[in-house]
Design an enzyme around this catalytic site. Structure first.
Site, short mmCIF file in Angstrom:
data_model
loop_
_atom_site.label_atom_id
_atom_site.label_comp_id
_atom_site.label_asym_id
_atom_site.label_seq_id
_atom_site.Cartn_x
_atom_site.Cartn_y
_atom_site.Cartn_z
N LYS A 125 2.03 -3.43 7.09
CA LYS A 125 2.21 -3.68 5.66
C LYS A 125 3.68 -3.55 5.25
O LYS A 125 4.12 -4.15 4.28
CB LYS A 125 1.35 -2.70 4.85
CG LYS A 125 -0.13 -3.03 4.87
CD LYS A 125 -0.44 -4.26 4.01
CE LYS A 125 -1.92 -4.48 3.82
NZ LYS A 125 -2.24 -5.62 2.98
N THR A 153 0.81 -1.23 0.00
CA THR A 153 0.00 0.00 0.00
C THR A 153 0.84 1.28 0.00
O THR A 153 1.92 1.31 0.59
CB THR A 153 -0.92 0.01 1.24
OG1 THR A 153 -1.47 1.32 1.40
CG2 THR A 153 -0.19 -0.35 2.52
N TYR A 155 -1.51 0.00 10.78
CA TYR A 155 -1.80 -0.69 9.52
C TYR A 155 -0.60 -0.58 8.57
O TYR A 155 -0.12 -1.58 8.02
CB TYR A 155 -3.04 -0.05 8.87
CG TYR A 155 -3.23 -0.42 7.41
CD1 TYR A 155 -3.71 -1.68 7.05
CD2 TYR A 155 -2.91 0.48 6.39
CE1 TYR A 155 -3.87 -2.03 5.71
CE2 TYR A 155 -3.07 0.14 5.06
CZ TYR A 155 -3.55 -1.11 4.73
OH TYR A 155 -3.70 -1.46 3.39
N GLU A 208 0.19 3.62 1.77
CA GLU A 208 0.30 4.06 3.17
C GLU A 208 1.71 3.84 3.71
O GLU A 208 2.12 4.48 4.68
CB GLU A 208 -0.70 3.29 4.04
CG GLU A 208 -2.14 3.74 3.89
CD GLU A 208 -2.37 5.15 4.43
OE1 GLU A 208 -2.12 5.37 5.62
OE2 GLU A 208 -2.80 6.02 3.66
#
Ligand code: NAP
Ligand code: F7E
Length: 342
Positions: free
Chosen positions: A160, A133, A156, A135
């Site tokens: 990841k 991601t 999160y 992110e």
């Protein structure tokens, strides 16, 4: 020719549903792993599921990314050619409330799959896709590409990042054909209801139809690069068809604030709104009534302010580019909402 077999973890999610359809159209046999829930969680794939007593290429199995045994057993039994790991507790704000679980699924779940492939001696047979991601770039300034620094800003995103590096480590250590897709935000009519695009479109359609009065949002000045899930699952598949495994940024290269996304949506609905006030007092008015307000409960402890992907590598090597622009994405989402909100 023998049909390819794929396992999809996260089959009941937005991307799982689009990817399953793509692979079935390509004549794959698709096995989806879904976790048990007390009520049905398979609405997104009900349209393609058939009773396995009759002829079908699509099968569902119970499993959980927090349960090593279920992962090992499903891979040993199904013996897939490709595994797509799309499973995650994927809501950034929720990951601050359930950090340990988010890390368990996102980080260790990835390790569990990769190590199952290795322990079963299937390193040469199985190609692996990891759902990474944007992110992970977090606080790094845009445009972000495969060489940009990672600076995750949520549990999160940190989970990841572990998944990203363990995928590279297993590729290098055990020669597994493992790819990381670094996907920027992608949406669709079947996006989860609490992500900002879906939340905005659902609420504005209801307000437009006089079924709801107000929408409450958090930071409307963060900037995102929004694409369509249908285009992005094609990139996942393309990565696993290459001769060599690699990592790719998948994005549109365009950026909008949440507020701009709202303005594009109201334009399509034909609603004339007016923004007044600043900060927590900023509001949007329609027919002189406040229909959007800011609620600080939706602000995150640490925010990702600005994401815009540079997908040159995917364009060059995968021959991939996005087919859906933001206006078409919004149009599809609005149409779906209005049709299903009877
Ligand atoms: P999503 O709609 O939230 O789907 C996530 C899937 O993971 C769901 O099927 C969910 O099952 C499953 N899952 C959650 N916990 C699990 C567990 N413990 N064991 C097994 N499965 C579990 O997410 P998405 O938008 O399709 O995204 C797919 C993947 O790409 C995710 O890994 C996400 O983090 C990542 N990603 C998404 C975006 C994006 O913008 N959409 C961008 C970059 C990366 P339930 O249905 O039962 O909850
Ligand atoms: O937030 C702001 C919020 O939750 C987008 C996941 O798929 O994409 C997604 O993560 C922006 C943020 O997506 C609300 O603060 C304002 O700046 O739709 P979102 P996300 O956090 O970017 C990435 C690539 C993933 O990998 C994730 O899995 O919108 N925002 N007001 C709000 N966001 C939400 N959810 N709700 C609000 O009321």
């Amino acid at each position: 020719m023998k049909k390819k077999i794929a396992i999809i973890y996260g089959i009941t999610g937005q991307d799982g549903a689009y990817l399953a359809r793509l692979l079935l159209n390509k004549k794959y046999i698709v096995h989806g792993i879904k976790r048990r829930s007390s009520s049905f969680n398979s609405q997104r794939i009900d349209g393609i599921y058939k009773d396995p007593h009759f002829k079908t290429n699509f099968f569902l199995h119970y499993g959980d990314l927090t349960d090593s045994l279920s992962i090992l057993k499903s891979i040993a039994k199904i013996k897939p050619d490709e595994i797509y790991n799309l499973g995650a507790q994927s809501h950034v704000q929720v990951s601050f409330d359930v950090p340990e679980y988010s890390a368990n699924v996102g980080a260790l779940g990835t390790l569990r799959i990769l190590d199952s492939i290795r322990s079963l001696g299937m390193e040469k047979k199985i190609k692996y896709y990891q759902a990474g991601t944007s992110e992970m770039f977090g606080a790094t300034k845009p445009p972000q590409n495969e060489k940009s620094q990672f600076y995750p800003r949520s549990p999160y995103a940190v989970s990841k990042l572990f998944a990203h590096w363990i995928t590279i480590n297993y590729r290098e250590a055990y020669n597994i054909f493992a790819c990381n897709g670094i996907l920027f935000n992608h949406e669709s009519p079947i996006r989860g209801e609490t992500f900002v695009t879906k939340k905005i479109i659902t609420a504005l359609c209801k307000i437009y139809n006089n079924k709801e009065k107000k929408l409450f949002l958090g930071n409307i000045y963060s900037k995102r690069d929004w694409g369509h899930a249908r285009d992005y699952v094609e990139a996942m598949w393309k990565m696993l068809q290459m001769n060599e495994p690699d990592d790719y940024v998948i994005a549109t290269g365009k950026q909008y604030t949440v507020k701009q996304f709202i303005n594009l949506t109201v334009n399509q609905l034909g609603m004339k709104i007016e923004w007044r006030g600043k900060g927590l007092r900023e509001k949007a008015y329609w027919n002189n009534k406040a229909i959007i307000e800011i609620d600080k409960k939706y602000f995150r402890p640490t925010e990702v302010e600005s994401l815009k992907g540079d997908f040159s590598k995917a364009r060059l090597k995968l021959n991939w580019k996005p087919k859906t622009d933001i206006n078409l994405l919004i149009k599809e989402m609005i149409r779906f909402e209005l049709k299903n909100d009877k």
